[in-house]
Design a protein around this motif. Structure first.
Motif, PDB file in Angstrom:
ATOM      1  N   MET A   1      18.583  56.382  13.394  1.00 41.09           N
ATOM      2  CA  MET A   1      19.338  56.249  14.643  1.00 41.09           C
ATOM      3  C   MET A   1      18.593  57.019  15.736  1.00 41.09           C
ATOM      4  O   MET A   1      18.236  58.181  15.547  1.00 41.09           O
ATOM      5  CB  MET A   1      20.753  56.828  14.433  1.00 41.09           C
ATOM      6  N   ASN A   2      18.355  56.366  16.878  1.00 44.33           N
ATOM      7  CA  ASN A   2      17.640  57.057  17.953  1.00 44.33           C
ATOM      8  C   ASN A   2      18.574  58.058  18.641  1.00 44.33           C
ATOM      9  O   ASN A   2      19.791  58.012  18.470  1.00 44.33           O
ATOM     10  CB  ASN A   2      16.999  56.056  18.929  1.00 44.33           C
ATOM     11  N   PRO A   3      18.014  58.992  19.428  1.00 52.08           N
ATOM     12  CA  PRO A   3      18.844  60.049  20.032  1.00 52.08           C
ATOM     13  C   PRO A   3      19.976  59.532  20.927  1.00 52.08           C
ATOM     14  O   PRO A   3      21.050  60.130  20.964  1.00 52.08           O
ATOM     15  CB  PRO A   3      17.840  60.862  20.853  1.00 52.08           C
ATOM     16  N   ALA A   9      27.391  58.148  19.248  1.00 55.30           N
ATOM     17  CA  ALA A   9      28.187  58.363  18.039  1.00 55.30           C
ATOM     18  C   ALA A   9      28.905  59.714  18.106  1.00 55.30           C
ATOM     19  O   ALA A   9      30.086  59.815  17.746  1.00 55.30           O
ATOM     20  CB  ALA A   9      27.298  58.289  16.794  1.00 55.30           C
ATOM     21  N   ASP A  10      28.203  60.740  18.584  1.00 59.48           N
ATOM     22  CA  ASP A  10      28.815  62.067  18.718  1.00 59.48           C
ATOM     23  C   ASP A  10      29.984  62.043  19.702  1.00 59.48           C
ATOM     24  O   ASP A  10      30.929  62.826  19.570  1.00 59.48           O
ATOM     25  CB  ASP A  10      27.781  63.103  19.170  1.00 59.48           C
ATOM     26  N   LEU A  15      29.319  50.902  20.508  1.00 63.15           N
ATOM     27  CA  LEU A  15      29.009  49.866  21.485  1.00 63.15           C
ATOM     28  C   LEU A  15      29.549  48.516  21.021  1.00 63.15           C
ATOM     29  O   LEU A  15      29.315  48.112  19.881  1.00 63.15           O
ATOM     30  CB  LEU A  15      27.503  49.774  21.722  1.00 63.15           C
ATOM     31  N   PRO A  16      30.254  47.825  21.921  1.00 59.54           N
ATOM     32  CA  PRO A  16      30.764  46.494  21.571  1.00 59.54           C
ATOM     33  C   PRO A  16      29.665  45.455  21.704  1.00 59.54           C
ATOM     34  O   PRO A  16      28.575  45.736  22.210  1.00 59.54           O
ATOM     35  CB  PRO A  16      31.843  46.272  22.635  1.00 59.54           C
ATOM     36  N   ALA A  17      29.977  44.237  21.290  1.00 62.39           N
ATOM     37  CA  ALA A  17      29.094  43.122  21.607  1.00 62.39           C
ATOM     38  C   ALA A  17      29.106  42.967  23.119  1.00 62.39           C
ATOM     39  O   ALA A  17      30.146  43.139  23.762  1.00 62.39           O
ATOM     40  CB  ALA A  17      29.602  41.847  20.936  1.00 62.39           C
ATOM     41  N   ALA A 121      25.820  61.794  29.654  1.00 61.09           N
ATOM     42  CA  ALA A 121      26.154  62.181  28.275  1.00 61.09           C
ATOM     43  C   ALA A 121      25.321  61.391  27.271  1.00 61.09           C
ATOM     44  O   ALA A 121      24.872  61.931  26.260  1.00 61.09           O
ATOM     45  CB  ALA A 121      27.645  61.976  28.014  1.00 61.09           C
ATOM     46  N   ALA A 122      25.081  60.109  27.540  1.00 57.24           N
ATOM     47  CA  ALA A 122      24.342  59.260  26.603  1.00 57.24           C
ATOM     48  C   ALA A 122      22.838  59.432  26.703  1.00 57.24           C
ATOM     49  O   ALA A 122      22.147  59.516  25.693  1.00 57.24           O
ATOM     50  CB  ALA A 122      24.701  57.785  26.843  1.00 57.24           C
TER      51      ALA A 122
END
Length: 156
Positions: A1-3, A9-10, A15-17, A121-122
């Motif tokens: 999983m990339n940062p 996730a944290d 993420l939706p479609a 944040a992301a």
């Protein structure tokens, strides 16, 4: 999983479609190192659309949450446009926030913070961006907020 995916996730964000266009346009266009993302509406995690107007049906905090949901959909569109590779994002350049509101409502910047704060944040520092936030009388499908984006991307 990339940062970036790990940060999401944290934050408890899945993420939706990506939402399909509702008219004659495409969700994203990449040109000259910039990814232009069409305006995104505030879909809840269950796929339902938030509707109403700020200053009538929603307060500033509810508007901020709606803008954050627009931001989630923006990131979903970015990921789809980049073939699933969010690590190609070099910089979130600009967000444009449109807020459906009563004529007296003047807290559009506070509402737009929902999307802006999510980008930071992301994406961390590369999520800091220029922005506009404007009040409008109505938005597609009765949404209270719509946010579009320009993102600098690295070559594939």
């Amino acid at each position: 999983m990339n940062p970036i995916e790990q940060r999401l996730a944290d934050l408890g964000i899945t993420l939706p479609a990506p939402a399909a266009p509702i008219a004659a346009y495409v969700p994203a266009v990449e040109a000259n190192g910039l990814l232009h993302i069409s305006g995104q509406l505030p879909f809840r995690a269950d796929g339902s659309l938030i509707t109403g107007k700020l200053g009538i049906d929603h307060d500033v905090e509810q508007g901020r949450q709606a803008a954050e949901r627009c931001g989630v959909m923006l990131i979903a569109q970015i990921r789809a446009a980049l073939g699933g590779d969010l690590s190609r994002v070099a910089r979130v350049v600009k967000l444009g926030a449109f807020v459906a509101c009563s004529p007296e409502f003047t807290d559009q910047p506070k509402v737009a913070n929902g999307a802006s704060e999510l980008m930071v944040a992301a994406f961390g520092d590369i999520g800091r961006h220029a922005r506009s936030a404007v009040g409008v009388p109505a938005l597609p499908l009765g949404a209270p907020v719509e946010v579009d984006a320009i993102v600098a991307v690295r070559p594939a």
